[in-house]
Design an enzyme around this catalytic site. Structure first.
Site, short mmCIF file in Angstrom:
data_model
loop_
_atom_site.label_atom_id
_atom_site.label_comp_id
_atom_site.label_asym_id
_atom_site.label_seq_id
_atom_site.Cartn_x
_atom_site.Cartn_y
_atom_site.Cartn_z
N LYS A 37 -15.23 11.69 44.64
CA LYS A 37 -14.10 10.77 44.55
C LYS A 37 -13.20 11.14 43.37
O LYS A 37 -11.99 11.26 43.51
CB LYS A 37 -14.59 9.33 44.34
CG LYS A 37 -15.44 8.79 45.46
CD LYS A 37 -15.81 7.33 45.24
CE LYS A 37 -16.72 7.09 44.04
NZ LYS A 37 -18.04 7.72 44.15
N THR A 38 -13.83 11.32 42.22
CA THR A 38 -13.05 11.65 41.03
C THR A 38 -12.41 13.02 41.19
O THR A 38 -11.27 13.25 40.79
CB THR A 38 -13.93 11.59 39.77
OG1 THR A 38 -14.54 10.29 39.73
CG2 THR A 38 -13.14 11.80 38.51
N ASP A 223 -9.36 5.04 39.27
CA ASP A 223 -10.75 5.46 39.52
C ASP A 223 -11.67 4.29 39.17
O ASP A 223 -11.31 3.43 38.37
CB ASP A 223 -11.09 6.67 38.64
CG ASP A 223 -12.32 7.43 39.17
OD1 ASP A 223 -12.86 7.04 40.23
OD2 ASP A 223 -12.73 8.42 38.52
N GLU A 224 -12.87 4.25 39.75
CA GLU A 224 -13.86 3.18 39.46
C GLU A 224 -13.26 1.79 39.68
O GLU A 224 -13.50 0.86 38.89
CB GLU A 224 -14.36 3.30 38.01
CG GLU A 224 -14.92 4.66 37.64
CD GLU A 224 -16.40 4.83 37.94
OE1 GLU A 224 -17.02 3.89 38.49
OE2 GLU A 224 -16.93 5.91 37.65
N GLN A 254 -21.75 0.75 42.82
CA GLN A 254 -21.79 1.05 41.39
C GLN A 254 -21.06 0.00 40.55
O GLN A 254 -20.63 0.29 39.43
CB GLN A 254 -21.19 2.44 41.12
CG GLN A 254 -22.04 3.55 41.71
CD GLN A 254 -21.47 4.92 41.37
OE1 GLN A 254 -21.54 5.36 40.23
NE2 GLN A 254 -20.90 5.61 42.34
N ARG A 594 -26.85 10.11 38.35
CA ARG A 594 -26.20 11.00 37.37
C ARG A 594 -26.84 12.39 37.41
O ARG A 594 -26.28 13.35 36.88
CB ARG A 594 -26.34 10.46 35.93
CG ARG A 594 -25.71 9.11 35.64
CD ARG A 594 -24.28 9.03 36.04
NE ARG A 594 -24.17 8.40 37.35
CZ ARG A 594 -23.11 8.51 38.14
NH1 ARG A 594 -22.07 9.22 37.78
NH2 ARG A 594 -23.07 7.94 39.33
P1 ATP Z 1 -19.32 9.00 40.87
O1 ATP Z 1 -19.47 7.99 41.96
O2 ATP Z 1 -20.59 9.20 40.15
O3 ATP Z 1 -18.15 8.74 40.01
P2 ATP Z 1 -17.73 10.93 42.31
O4 ATP Z 1 -17.71 10.50 43.71
O5 ATP Z 1 -16.56 10.63 41.47
O6 ATP Z 1 -19.06 10.40 41.62
P3 ATP Z 1 -17.34 13.63 41.42
O7 ATP Z 1 -17.71 13.44 40.02
O8 ATP Z 1 -15.91 13.77 41.75
O9 ATP Z 1 -18.00 12.49 42.30
O10 ATP Z 1 -18.08 14.89 42.03
C1 ATP Z 1 -19.47 15.10 41.88
C2 ATP Z 1 -19.78 16.58 41.77
O11 ATP Z 1 -19.58 17.19 43.03
C3 ATP Z 1 -18.87 17.30 40.81
O12 ATP Z 1 -19.63 18.28 40.12
C4 ATP Z 1 -17.84 17.95 41.70
O13 ATP Z 1 -17.28 19.10 41.11
C5 ATP Z 1 -18.65 18.26 42.93
N1 ATP Z 1 -17.84 18.28 44.17
C6 ATP Z 1 -17.06 17.28 44.62
N2 ATP Z 1 -16.49 17.61 45.79
C7 ATP Z 1 -16.90 18.87 46.10
C8 ATP Z 1 -16.67 19.78 47.17
N3 ATP Z 1 -15.88 19.46 48.21
N4 ATP Z 1 -17.27 20.98 47.13
C9 ATP Z 1 -18.08 21.31 46.11
N5 ATP Z 1 -18.35 20.51 45.07
C10 ATP Z 1 -17.77 19.30 45.04
MG MG Z 2 -16.31 9.44 39.75
#
Ligand code: ATP
Ligand code: MG
Length: 720
Positions: A37-38, A223-224, A254, A594
């Site tokens: 997402k981020t 975000d969040e 979360q 995490r």
């Molecule tokens: P959280 O809910 O914990 O905030 P999130 O959904 O924001 O998590 P991110 O932090 O954006 O997730 O991504 C998690 C990990 O996965 C990061 O290391 C990111 O670089 C990797 N990632 C995200 N999308 C892809 C993708 N399409 N291909 C490869 N790696 C990815």
């Molecule tokens: Mg995130």
């Protein structure tokens, strides 16, 4: 095709790409942890700039913590031309400050207004309470501030009190909240409540300001978003009402800030033109993800979703049970060392805990093992104010010549020995070439505050000669008024830290095979922990609370202190019942998710400082399917029984009662006359019980009487 569009196609999956390129209208991304997402949000920022040619001054990108904002700025910086991003990547409070610097003149404040933090708020509150004659026994500082906050949340206080044309009468100052506000205005200072309230007020009341910002901010991203509160949502909705381009990202599983007013339902019900759901987790191995899914599936109040990953299997998740806290910490550091032997670096390790007092145990073990560490968003245990205060008392008692210790605590808690007194005392001490305390002792007039302080120290010195350090500390905490001060402030964190210190001294004593531990010796031993220099540039193990870890990721994660009452936190469950338990479970889900490569869940037997009960393994461990992790260390069946008892409490009866019952059962296992056994001091007889501090007086064969916690004693007829 622009280069950046190629990059989107190669780095992101198709749904993330859709999120990035759906720039117009109200769009929501709702998805579990680690699904990118981020990542999608940062790519979207770069897409707006690189491909659509939007000026960064027209994009507002909001995150939850300063840490997350600075990480996001760094990520963005690598994708856009230098200079093509700016401080509109920030937290919502950060945005309010920027907004108010420009707009607050409308309310008669200078743009150089100051912002007061939690400590300043407390001292303002104390001033008000003194002026209004409100006694601490009637109302604590925390209650007073709570009243001010709810006043600010409900009342039109800006109209009544904060506009430039308000005329203050004496009558107005009688209201506690108004009195507080009056003091604030005198210094043109705002607290965190005001930042958002003022922003909302200006957006509501000044059309030109509203239109200016609505025109300026063409794209808003959050975000969040599950953790936004009502004020946050109002600001976001008002700002985005002009261009209607609002992109919100979040995960209801979360939501961990309901206790501070977050409204996850607003995210769930967000009115939208488009919804994007992501379900592939890129962060964690399947074993970690299984545990995460298993934990969160126990929440009833949620929209079911399961994550999957295509990452290779990886290491099994390990649950470690230690016979003592020291064993638990030693095991953790041993795992770290093993991992380092196979190439891991210290900065790949994160240690997560529920409450900040828990850092003490792991900090000491890391220091013993010379593994450098940093605490994120917090202070190292032995550098915390209340811990330094306690130790300063002990240092002064041990050595009257310790001027630093003296200066630190002579007026803590306040006892009319403030700056002025200290200055004249220093002058006198210089003339007489004596220590500060020595000079005070020589000149204290009967009945003066100085004489009171001298009596406290002298009496403690006398007591120290024959007592255990822990008993001395316990007594000093009481007699100096330190404990009362924090109790009156309802400063739970500081109280927990003090309890933790006391507990650690007891542990220290119980591990010494010599006779009584001497105060000077104890102070020397812990100097190792108090005088650490550490280099900031070396890779360090990261320690933080689970709340601080939100949004972040680490290769190796240790979630420690997984005991009932600590995690889940007893106070949360007591106060919020089922909802509290679910919020704690989401917190557990955040902690577990995490981890990238390996996850370690640890807990141990012993005494729990915050519940004042024996520790039982956390209910969350029982909720994970048995085949999803391996346990190291033997967990006796009666401990699991303890866990189950604690879990049932939730359905059956009032928490308070049953916690109290458990506690009293635990606290009064002995009566005067019983013969008990201590692992070091041997057999002894109970000669007294102190219910309040939960200790027993035991006379041992060596003729000495010691004050000991029940947990360190067992009935003499039981085999070890
Ligand atoms: P959280 O809910 O914990 O905030 P999130 O959904 O924001 O998590 P991110 O932090 O954006 O997730 O991504 C998690 C990990 O996965 C990061 O290391 C990111 O670089 C990797 N990632 C995200 N999308 C892809 C993708 N399409 N291909 C490869 N790696 C990815
Ligand atoms: Mg995130």
């Amino acid at each position: 095709m622009f280069d950046f569009e190629k990059r989107i196609a190669s780095d992101l999956n198709s749904r993330q790409a859709e999120a990035v390129t759906s720039t117009e209208g109200r769009v929501r991304v709702i998805a579990g942890a680690g699904t990118g997402k981020t990542k999608a949000l940062t790519y979207r920022y770069a897409y707006l700039v690189n491909v659509l040619g939007i000026d960064p001054a027209n994009i507002l990108c909001l995150t939850f913590t300063n840490k997350a904002a600075s990480e996001m700025r760094q990520r963005i910086a690598t994708m856009v031309h230098s200079g093509d991003y700016n401080d509109f990547v920030c937290t919502i409070d950060g945005f309010c400050v920027k907004f108010l610097r420009k707009e607050i003149h409308r309310l008669g404040f200078p743009k150089t207004f100051s912002i007061i933090d939690e400590e300043d708020r407390k001292s303002l509150a104390k001033q008000c309470m003194e002026e209004l004659g409100i006694k601490r026994t009637e109302k604590t500082v925390k209650e007073f501030l709570g009243q001010v906050s709810s006043f600010k949340a409900l009342d039109a206080y800006i109209d009544t009190y904060m506009l430039p044309d308000v005329v203050w009468s004496d009558g107005m100052l009688v209201s506690p909240a108004a009195n507080y506000i009056h003091r604030q205005i005198k210094n043109y200072s705002l607290d965190f409540d005001d930042l958002e309230n003022f922003t909302n007020y200006i957006l509501d009341h000044f059309q030109d300001a509203r239109e200016y910002w609505q025109g300026q901010l063409n794209y808003i991203m959050v975000d969040e978003a599950q953790d936004c509160n009502t004020d946050n949502w109002q600001i976001i909705e008002k700002l985005s009402a002009g261009h209607r381009n609002l992109f919100v990202v979040g995960d209801p599983d979360q939501a961990i800030y309901e206790w501070r007013g977050a409204k996850p339902d607003r995210f769930v019900q967000f009115a939208r033109d488009k919804d994007i759901i992501l379900d592939e987790n890129y962060r964690s191995t399947p074993s970690i993800l299984n545990v995460a899914n298993s934990v969160i599936s126990k929440n009833l109040n949620r929209i079911p979703k399961d994550l999957f990953t295509r990452r290779p299997e990886g290491r099994a998740v390990i649950h470690y049970h230690g016979k003592s806290e020291v064993e638990e910490m030693e095991w953790i550091v041993r795992q770290m060392k093993l991992l380092m032997e196979s190439g891991a670096r210290p900065n790949e390790f994160a240690v997560l805990y529920r409450a900040s007092f828990q850092s003490r145990a792991i900090e000491q073990e890391l220091l013993n093992s010379r593994l450098p560490y940093t605490i994120w968003g917090g202070t190292r245990f032995f550098e915390r104010k209340e811990i330094k205060d306690c130790l300063a008392y002990l240092r002064l008692i041990s050595d009257s010549g310790d001027d630093l210790a003296f200066e630190r605590i002579v007026n803590v808690p306040a006892r009319k020995l403030g700056k002025k007194y200290l200055e004249s005392l220093k002058e006198l001490a210089r003339e007489e070439r004596g220590s500060l305390y020595g000079t005070m002792l020589a000149h204290a007039e009967e009945g003066s505050p100085a004489a009171g302080f001298v009596a406290l120290i002298e009496e403690s010195k006398e007591y120290a000669r024959k007592a255990l350090v822990s008993d001395l500390l316990d007594r000093v905490l009481d007699r100096s008024g330190l404990k009362r001060m924090y109790r009156e402030d309802q400063d739970e964190d500081r109280l927990e830290n003090i309890e933790e210190l006391l507990q650690s001294v007891r542990l220290y004593e119980s591990q010494r095979s010599e006779d009584d531990v001497d105060l000077a010796e104890y102070l020397q031993d812990i100097a190792l922990y108090t005088n650490q220099d550490y280099r900031k540039d070396t890779p360090t193990v990261k320690l933080m609370t689970v709340h601080q870890a939100k949004g972040l990721e680490f290769p190796y994660v240790f979630v420690i202190g997984l005991s009932e009452g600590i995690f889940p936190n007893m106070r949360t469950i007591r106060e919020y019942k089922k909802n509290g338990e679910e919020e704690e479970r989401r917190l557990m889900y955040v902690a577990v998710t995490r981890a990238e490569k390996a996850l370690f869940l640890t807990e141990s037997e012993g005494f729990n400082v915050s519940t004042r009960m024996n520790k039982y393994p956390s209910r969350f461990l029982t909720e994970i399917q048995r085949n999803m992790f391996v346990t190291e260390g033997y967990v006796p069946e009666d401990l699991w029984r303890g866990t189950r008892n604690m879990m049932h409490v939730l359905d059956e009866e009032s928490f308070h009662e049953s916690f109290e019952r458990e506690r009293s059962e635990y606290m009064e296992p002995f009566k005067v006359g019983d013969v008990v056994c201590h692992s070091i001091f041997g057999e002894g007889k109970i000669v007294g019980a102190n219910k309040e501090s939960t200790t027993f007086e035991v006379r041992f064969a060596d003729g000495k009487t010691r004050h000991l916690r029940a947990i360190f004693l067992r009935p003499a007829d039981l085999p070890e």
